[in-house]
Design a protein around this motif. Structure first.
Motif, PDB file in Angstrom:
ATOM      1  N   ARG A  26       0.736  -0.821  -0.055  1.00  0.00           N
ATOM      2  CA  ARG A  26      -0.071   0.152  -0.011  1.00  0.00           C
ATOM      3  C   ARG A  26       0.958   1.218  -0.403  1.00  0.00           C
ATOM      4  O   ARG A  26       1.174   1.974  -1.129  1.00  0.00           O
ATOM      5  CB  ARG A  26      -0.813  -0.531   1.435  1.00  0.00           C
ATOM      6  CG  ARG A  26      -1.737  -1.475   1.264  1.00  0.00           C
ATOM      7  CD  ARG A  26      -3.014  -0.879   1.164  1.00  0.00           C
ATOM      8  NE  ARG A  26      -4.396  -1.806   1.345  1.00  0.00           N
ATOM      9  CZ  ARG A  26      -4.792  -2.739   0.618  1.00  0.00           C
ATOM     10  NH1 ARG A  26      -4.645  -2.593  -0.704  1.00  0.00           N
ATOM     11  NH2 ARG A  26      -5.485  -3.724   0.555  1.00  0.00           N
ATOM     12  N   GLN A  27       1.855   1.132   0.630  1.00  0.00           N
ATOM     13  CA  GLN A  27       2.947   2.362   1.109  1.00  0.00           C
ATOM     14  C   GLN A  27       4.304   2.064   1.349  1.00  0.00           C
ATOM     15  O   GLN A  27       4.369   1.410   1.969  1.00  0.00           O
ATOM     16  CB  GLN A  27       2.277   2.888   2.108  1.00  0.00           C
ATOM     17  CG  GLN A  27       1.007   3.769   2.176  1.00  0.00           C
ATOM     18  CD  GLN A  27       0.526   4.748   1.748  1.00  0.00           C
ATOM     19  OE1 GLN A  27       1.914   6.042   2.491  1.00  0.00           O
ATOM     20  NE2 GLN A  27      -0.475   5.258   1.018  1.00  0.00           N
ATOM     21  N   PRO A  28       4.686   2.455   0.466  1.00  0.00           N
ATOM     22  CA  PRO A  28       4.553   3.181  -0.965  1.00  0.00           C
ATOM     23  C   PRO A  28       4.251   2.837  -2.504  1.00  0.00           C
ATOM     24  O   PRO A  28       4.098   1.922  -2.392  1.00  0.00           O
ATOM     25  CB  PRO A  28       6.670   4.330  -0.939  1.00  0.00           C
ATOM     26  CG  PRO A  28       7.104   3.443  -0.735  1.00  0.00           C
ATOM     27  CD  PRO A  28       6.319   2.728   0.531  1.00  0.00           C
ATOM     28  N   GLU A  29       3.638   4.049  -2.539  1.00  0.00           N
ATOM     29  CA  GLU A  29       2.999   2.269  -3.983  1.00  0.00           C
ATOM     30  C   GLU A  29       4.428   2.826  -4.749  1.00  0.00           C
ATOM     31  O   GLU A  29       5.100   3.191  -5.254  1.00  0.00           O
ATOM     32  CB  GLU A  29       1.928   4.244  -4.530  1.00  0.00           C
ATOM     33  CG  GLU A  29       1.259   2.618  -5.954  1.00  0.00           C
ATOM     34  CD  GLU A  29       0.162   4.218  -6.822  1.00  0.00           C
ATOM     35  OE1 GLU A  29      -0.005   3.898  -7.366  1.00  0.00           O
ATOM     36  OE2 GLU A  29      -0.397   4.119  -5.630  1.00  0.00           O
TER      37      GLU A  29
END
Length: 59
Positions: A26-29
């Motif tokens: 999800r993070q970072p994409e």
């Protein structure tokens, strides 16, 4: 991967089709780098010429 001793970042569909467990990042994409490779000095086909004409950072 199947032996349980590796990690790979691949599109979800690839992992699912291979029957591997998948976890979303999800993070970072994650980003993607696309390279166009060919042999010089051969002329490029129209599709390659069109791709090379795109500015850097195009989506």
């Amino acid at each position: 991967m199947r032996a349980g001793i590796g990690v790979a970042i691949v599109p979800r569909r690839i992992g699912e089709d291979a029957g591997l467990p998948c976890v979303a990042i999800r993070q970072p994409e994650p980003g993607r780098t696309v390279l166009l490779v060919g042999r010089a000095p051969r002329p490029r086909n129209p599709a390659a010429e069109a791709l090379l004409g795109r500015p850097a950072g195009w989506s």
